[in-house]
Design a protein around this motif. Structure first.
Motif, PDB file in Angstrom:
ATOM      1  N   ILE A 147       0.879  -1.180   0.000  1.00  0.00           N
ATOM      2  CA  ILE A 147       0.000   0.000   0.000  1.00  0.00           C
ATOM      3  C   ILE A 147       0.912   1.225   0.000  1.00  0.00           C
ATOM      4  N   PRO A 148       0.596   2.242  -0.814  1.00  0.00           N
ATOM      5  CA  PRO A 148       1.457   3.425  -0.840  1.00  0.00           C
ATOM      6  C   PRO A 148       1.336   4.248   0.447  1.00  0.00           C
ATOM      7  N   SER A 149       2.384   5.015   0.726  1.00  0.00           N
ATOM      8  CA  SER A 149       2.351   5.924   1.872  1.00  0.00           C
ATOM      9  C   SER A 149       3.328   7.052   1.574  1.00  0.00           C
ATOM     10  N   THR A 150       3.188   8.151   2.318  1.00  0.00           N
ATOM     11  CA  THR A 150       4.129   9.260   2.175  1.00  0.00           C
ATOM     12  C   THR A 150       5.197   9.100   3.231  1.00  0.00           C
ATOM     13  N   ARG A 151       6.352   8.601   2.839  1.00  0.00           N
ATOM     14  CA  ARG A 151       7.428   8.307   3.792  1.00  0.00           C
ATOM     15  C   ARG A 151       8.168   9.580   4.145  1.00  0.00           C
ATOM     16  N   VAL A 152       8.373   9.801   5.419  1.00  0.00           N
ATOM     17  CA  VAL A 152       9.165  10.965   5.827  1.00  0.00           C
ATOM     18  C   VAL A 152      10.514  10.538   6.398  1.00  0.00           C
ATOM     19  N   TYR A 153      10.662   9.277   6.767  1.00  0.00           N
ATOM     20  CA  TYR A 153      11.926   8.788   7.334  1.00  0.00           C
ATOM     21  C   TYR A 153      11.927   7.272   7.247  1.00  0.00           C
ATOM     22  N   GLU A 154      13.093   6.709   6.991  1.00  0.00           N
ATOM     23  CA  GLU A 154      13.205   5.247   7.041  1.00  0.00           C
ATOM     24  C   GLU A 154      14.629   4.860   7.412  1.00  0.00           C
ATOM     25  N   ASP A 155      14.756   3.880   8.294  1.00  0.00           N
ATOM     26  CA  ASP A 155      16.054   3.235   8.516  1.00  0.00           C
ATOM     27  C   ASP A 155      15.783   1.739   8.637  1.00  0.00           C
ATOM     28  N   GLU A 156      16.781   0.983   9.067  1.00  0.00           N
ATOM     29  CA  GLU A 156      16.654  -0.476   9.098  1.00  0.00           C
ATOM     30  C   GLU A 156      15.498  -0.954   9.974  1.00  0.00           C
ATOM     31  N   GLN A 157      15.256  -0.223  11.049  1.00  0.00           N
ATOM     32  CA  GLN A 157      14.290  -0.697  12.061  1.00  0.00           C
ATOM     33  C   GLN A 157      12.982   0.073  12.073  1.00  0.00           C
ATOM     34  N   THR A 158      12.947   1.206  11.388  1.00  0.00           N
ATOM     35  CA  THR A 158      11.833   2.147  11.598  1.00  0.00           C
ATOM     36  C   THR A 158      11.369   2.770  10.288  1.00  0.00           C
ATOM     37  N   LEU A 159      10.054   2.971  10.185  1.00  0.00           N
ATOM     38  CA  LEU A 159       9.472   3.734   9.074  1.00  0.00           C
ATOM     39  C   LEU A 159       8.620   4.844   9.674  1.00  0.00           C
ATOM     40  N   ALA A 160       8.687   6.044   9.081  1.00  0.00           N
ATOM     41  CA  ALA A 160       7.780   7.122   9.493  1.00  0.00           C
ATOM     42  C   ALA A 160       7.059   7.633   8.253  1.00  0.00           C
ATOM     43  N   ILE A 161       5.739   7.822   8.395  1.00  0.00           N
ATOM     44  CA  ILE A 161       4.903   8.269   7.276  1.00  0.00           C
ATOM     45  C   ILE A 161       4.004   9.396   7.755  1.00  0.00           C
ATOM     46  N   ASN A 162       3.486  10.151   6.802  1.00  0.00           N
ATOM     47  CA  ASN A 162       2.469  11.137   7.157  1.00  0.00           C
ATOM     48  C   ASN A 162       1.138  10.429   7.381  1.00  0.00           C
ATOM     49  N   ASP A 163       0.415  10.853   8.418  1.00  0.00           N
ATOM     50  CA  ASP A 163      -0.912  10.290   8.667  1.00  0.00           C
ATOM     51  C   ASP A 163      -1.834  10.676   7.508  1.00  0.00           C
ATOM     52  N   ILE A 164      -2.653   9.726   7.094  1.00  0.00           N
ATOM     53  CA  ILE A 164      -3.546   9.943   5.945  1.00  0.00           C
ATOM     54  C   ILE A 164      -4.679  10.909   6.298  1.00  0.00           C
ATOM     55  N   ASN A 165      -4.954  11.059   7.582  1.00  0.00           N
ATOM     56  CA  ASN A 165      -6.060  11.911   8.033  1.00  0.00           C
ATOM     57  C   ASN A 165      -5.537  12.823   9.148  1.00  0.00           C
ATOM     58  N   PRO A 166      -4.671  13.802   8.769  1.00  0.00           N
ATOM     59  CA  PRO A 166      -3.921  14.544   9.796  1.00  0.00           C
ATOM     60  C   PRO A 166      -4.816  15.352  10.738  1.00  0.00           C
ATOM     61  N   LEU A 167      -4.450  15.308  12.022  1.00  0.00           N
ATOM     62  CA  LEU A 167      -5.178  16.049  13.051  1.00  0.00           C
ATOM     63  C   LEU A 167      -4.443  17.317  13.459  1.00  0.00           C
ATOM     64  N   ALA A 168      -3.294  17.579  12.849  1.00  0.00           N
ATOM     65  CA  ALA A 168      -2.497  18.778  13.122  1.00  0.00           C
ATOM     66  C   ALA A 168      -1.694  19.054  11.847  1.00  0.00           C
ATOM     67  N   PRO A 169      -1.156  20.283  11.703  1.00  0.00           N
ATOM     68  CA  PRO A 169      -0.389  20.596  10.481  1.00  0.00           C
ATOM     69  C   PRO A 169       0.743  19.592  10.240  1.00  0.00           C
ATOM     70  N   THR A 170       1.388  19.155  11.314  1.00  0.00           N
ATOM     71  CA  THR A 170       2.327  18.028  11.218  1.00  0.00           C
ATOM     72  C   THR A 170       1.726  16.864  11.979  1.00  0.00           C
ATOM     73  N   HIS A 171       1.545  15.740  11.293  1.00  0.00           N
ATOM     74  CA  HIS A 171       1.028  14.519  11.944  1.00  0.00           C
ATOM     75  C   HIS A 171       1.749  13.339  11.300  1.00  0.00           C
ATOM     76  N   ILE A 172       2.788  12.899  12.011  1.00  0.00           N
ATOM     77  CA  ILE A 172       3.655  11.823  11.512  1.00  0.00           C
ATOM     78  C   ILE A 172       3.406  10.585  12.351  1.00  0.00           C
ATOM     79  N   LEU A 173       3.428   9.427  11.699  1.00  0.00           N
ATOM     80  CA  LEU A 173       3.326   8.151  12.404  1.00  0.00           C
ATOM     81  C   LEU A 173       4.678   7.462  12.344  1.00  0.00           C
TER      82      LEU A 173
END
Ligand code: AMP
Length: 125
Positions: free
Chosen positions: A23-49
Motif C-alpha cells: 500500500i502506498p504511503s508518504t514516507r518521511v523517514y526510514e532506517d533499518e528498524q523504523t518507518l515514518a509516514i504522514n498520517d492519511i487523516n492529519p489532526l495537526a499541520p504536522t502529523h507523523i506516524l
C-alpha cells in the motif's frame, strides 16, 4: 473499530501492508528498524506516524518482546524525526494508543507526532 490489544499480532493490518510495500504511503523517514509516514487523516499541520518494522501490537508488547537494539533504535528514531522536522523549538506531542480505551485502530505499534499549532489540553475532560 478500536482493537483489543490482547489479540495476537495480525500481519494483515494496514501498517504491516505499508511496511511490505503493498500500500502506498508518504514516507518521511526510514532506517533499518523504523518507518515514518504522514498520517492519511492529519489532526495537526504536522502529523507523523513512527512505526517500528518489527511485528508488535502495542507499546507494552514491544517493551516485552522487542530486543534492546530494536527499542533503542525506535526511541532514537522518534527523536531524530522530531529534530529533522524542525519541531524542537516550537514543540510537539507524542502519543501511542494501546487497546480499547485508547481507541487504537491499527494493531501495529505506532507513535503519533503532532505539531505545527498549539495542541490544547492533553485529554478532553
Ligand atoms: P490509532 O488510532 O492510534 O491506531 O491511529 C491510527 C492512525 O492511522 C490514524 O490516525 C489514521 O488516520 C492512520 N492511518 C490509517 N490508515 C493509514 C494509511 N493508509 N496511511 C497513513 N495513515 C493511516
Amino acid at each position: 473499530m478500536p482493537i483489543n490489544a490482547t489479540e495476537a499480532y495480525d500481519d494483515g493490518n494496514i501498517f504491516a501492508r505499508i511496511l511490505r510495500g503493498e500500500i502506498p504511503s508518504t514516507r518521511v523517514y526510514e532506517d533499518e528498524q523504523t518507518l515514518a509516514i504522514n498520517d492519511i487523516n492529519p489532526l495537526a499541520p504536522t502529523h507523523i506516524l513512527v512505526i517500528p518494522k518489527g511485528a508488535y501490537v502495542s507499546w507494552d508488547d514491544f517493551s516485552a518482546r522487542g530486543s534492546d537494539e530494536e527499542i533503542a533504535a525506535f526511541v532514537r528514531a522518534v527523536g531524530k524525526i522530531a529534530r529533522e522536522a524542525g519541531l524542537v523549538e516550537s514543540g510537539y506531542r507524542l502519543l501511542a494508543n494501546a487497546g480499547l480505551n485508547a481507541g487504537q485502530e491499527v494493531p501495529h505499534l505506532h507513535v503519533h507526532i503532532f505539531a505545527g499549532r498549539p495542541l490544547g489540553p492533553m485529554l478532553a475532560r
